[in-house]
Design an enzyme around this catalytic site. Structure first.
Site, PDB file in Angstrom:
ATOM      1  N   HIS A  40      -2.866   6.818  -0.857  1.00 40.80           N
ATOM      2  CA  HIS A  40      -3.885   7.364   0.038  1.00 40.80           C
ATOM      3  C   HIS A  40      -3.355   8.074   1.276  1.00 40.80           C
ATOM      4  O   HIS A  40      -3.991   8.063   2.335  1.00 40.80           O
ATOM      5  CB  HIS A  40      -4.875   6.272   0.439  1.00 40.80           C
ATOM      6  CG  HIS A  40      -5.603   5.688  -0.722  1.00 40.80           C
ATOM      7  ND1 HIS A  40      -6.334   4.523  -0.652  1.00 40.80           N
ATOM      8  CD2 HIS A  40      -5.696   6.094  -2.019  1.00 40.80           C
ATOM      9  CE1 HIS A  40      -6.841   4.254  -1.833  1.00 40.80           C
ATOM     10  NE2 HIS A  40      -6.461   5.194  -2.688  1.00 40.80           N
TER      11      HIS A  40
ATOM     12  N   GLY B  13     -14.801  -1.474  -5.607  1.00 41.02           N
ATOM     13  CA  GLY B  13     -14.873  -1.439  -4.158  1.00 41.02           C
ATOM     14  C   GLY B  13     -16.289  -1.554  -3.635  1.00 41.02           C
ATOM     15  O   GLY B  13     -16.762  -2.631  -3.284  1.00 41.02           O
TER      16      GLY B  13
ATOM     17  N   HIS C  70       0.858  -1.190   0.000  1.00 45.71           N
ATOM     18  CA  HIS C  70       0.000   0.000   0.000  1.00 45.71           C
ATOM     19  C   HIS C  70       0.899   1.246   0.000  1.00 45.71           C
ATOM     20  O   HIS C  70       1.436   1.640   1.028  1.00 45.71           O
ATOM     21  CB  HIS C  70      -0.910  -0.003   1.226  1.00 45.71           C
ATOM     22  CG  HIS C  70      -2.112   0.888   1.087  1.00 45.71           C
ATOM     23  ND1 HIS C  70      -2.171   1.951   0.214  1.00 45.71           N
ATOM     24  CD2 HIS C  70      -3.328   0.859   1.717  1.00 45.71           C
ATOM     25  CE1 HIS C  70      -3.350   2.546   0.316  1.00 45.71           C
ATOM     26  NE2 HIS C  70      -4.069   1.890   1.218  1.00 45.71           N
TER      27      HIS C  70
ATOM     28  N   TYR D  87      -0.902   7.317   3.229  1.00 46.99           N
ATOM     29  CA  TYR D  87      -0.311   6.490   4.272  1.00 46.99           C
ATOM     30  C   TYR D  87       1.213   6.584   4.217  1.00 46.99           C
ATOM     31  O   TYR D  87       1.766   7.409   3.490  1.00 46.99           O
ATOM     32  CB  TYR D  87      -0.835   5.061   4.170  1.00 46.99           C
ATOM     33  CG  TYR D  87      -2.331   4.983   4.411  1.00 46.99           C
ATOM     34  CD1 TYR D  87      -2.887   5.441   5.602  1.00 46.99           C
ATOM     35  CD2 TYR D  87      -3.202   4.486   3.436  1.00 46.99           C
ATOM     36  CE1 TYR D  87      -4.257   5.402   5.827  1.00 46.99           C
ATOM     37  CE2 TYR D  87      -4.574   4.438   3.658  1.00 46.99           C
ATOM     38  CZ  TYR D  87      -5.092   4.909   4.849  1.00 46.99           C
ATOM     39  OH  TYR D  87      -6.453   4.880   5.073  1.00 46.99           O
TER      40      TYR D  87
END
Length: 366
Positions: free
Chosen positions: A186, A324, A183, A188
């Site tokens: 977004h 999603g 990941h 992070y």
């Protein structure tokens, strides 16, 4: 050109179709311990007809946690819990990837309390910012809380961080996952290092684009080294505003990262587009540049429907599409899209936390 319902060679695996399930935070792990459970097993098994199921964000360490009741992949109990899930997905004929997650500053001090009471989330820099995360309220239900100013990761902590990613990859393999997805999107941790908005470092991880991208690429190499590059994908969101992180150089940084990743023989690059979070629609110009920079499989995600996905497949700009919210409400989504069947509508009030309501009780098409 291929359709959404044709197989795709994705690194070491071949997916039965190109309708992928996007990673979706649902906050239903068992506490204490953040352990995957039987309810989660049933949820993922119901959606095994996806070409590839990508798990919800799964923290690589206690430090990587940022939301209540999200699962981890660093303890023996968590690995055992995930094993029941991967077994169920495989029994349904599916493939599943573990999304390796470190939230960085998108967190809350209550998740990092130390004996001296000074635990804080970590990030590229110790800079105040405006964002909220989800913690357990006094009534036991999810509630939103402000994120504190994080502490900056020290240089001597980087080997330990890379080891956390490496160990999480080994655990994912032991838990029976087919692939892992890093990941890097977004807002992070890896995105926090990449963006000059959140990275004010003056060492080898800050300043120039090459330095800001260093951690993302080091993590990619550590993860690939722990398994195999053709078992590794990565998600990026270079354009848009996510979790309090702006990315003013997003186009340049996204293409730089894509070019660097292109030589690493990864299974896929997963592009999260900004319109799913209220941002603008991505133009095809960037998609064309991304395709030129990265020759491997590209997964598109972001407010997709079948028409948008097929248009971009026809144009050669993506190789698969990740859905999603449509997968939340439609466990049999590939069939519904292929046969043009009516879709269930998702209930946003049950997205985060809770029980089987809005989780495992959506029906397949009769």
């Amino acid at each position: 050109m291929p359709t959404l319902f044709e197989p795709l060679s994705l690194g070491a695996v071949t997916t039965p179709n190109r309708v992928f399930m996007a990673p979706l935070t649902r906050m239903r792990a068992t506490v204490p311990g953040d352990v995957p459970n039987e309810l989660m097993r049933d949820y993922y098994a119901q959606r095994a007809s996806a070409g590839l199921v990508i798990s919800e964000g799964t923290q690589i360490s206690p430090e990587g946690k940022g939301y209540m009741d999200t699962p981890g992949i660093y303890s023996d109990e968590q690995v055992e819990g995930w094993r029941t899930i991967t077994d169920a997905v495989h029994a349904g004929g599916g493939l599943i990837a573990a999304q390796l997650w470190h939230v960085g500053r998108v967190s809350h001090e209550s998740f990092h309390a130390s004996p001296d009471g000074e635990g804080l989330p970590v990030s590229a820099s110790a800079s105040p910012y405006r964002n909220r995360t989800t913690i357990r309220g006094e009534d036991g239900r999810p509630t939103r809380a402000n994120c504190p100013t994080p502490r900056a990761l020290e240089l001597d902590e980087m080997p330990r961080l890379l080891e956390d990613y490496r160990r999480a990859t080994v655990n994912a393999r032991e838990a029976g996952f087919d692939l892992v997805e890093i990941h890097g999107a977004h807002g992070y941790l890896l995105h926090q290092f990449l963006s000059p908005d959140s990275n004010q470092r003056d060492d080898v991880y800050g300043g120039s684009l090459e330095n800001r991208a260093r951690l993302m690429l080091e993590v990619t190499d550590a993860v690939a080294g722990a398994w195999s590059s053709d078992r590794v994908g990565i998600r990026i969101s270079p354009i848009g505003s996510f979790n309090g992180t702006e990315d003013p150089d997003g186009t340049e940084s996204g293409l730089y990262v894509a070019r660097e990743l292109a030589g690493r023989n990864l299974a896929f690059l997963h592009l999260s587009e900004p319109d799913w979070a209220g941002g603008p629609q991505l133009d095809d110009g960037f998609r064309r540049e991304l395709r030129a920079a990265f020759a491997g499989p590209i997964i598109g995600a972001g407010n997709y429907d079948a028409e948008k996905a097929q248009r971009l497949l026809d144009a050669g700009l993506i190789d698969a599409a990740a859905f999603g919210r449509a997968f939340i409400a439609n466990p049999d989504l590939p069939r519904r899209l292929e046969d043009d069947l009516q879709l269930n509508a998702p209930d946003p009030d049950t997205f985060y936390g809770g029980d089987e309501a809005g989780y495992t009780d959506y029906p397949a098409y009769a």
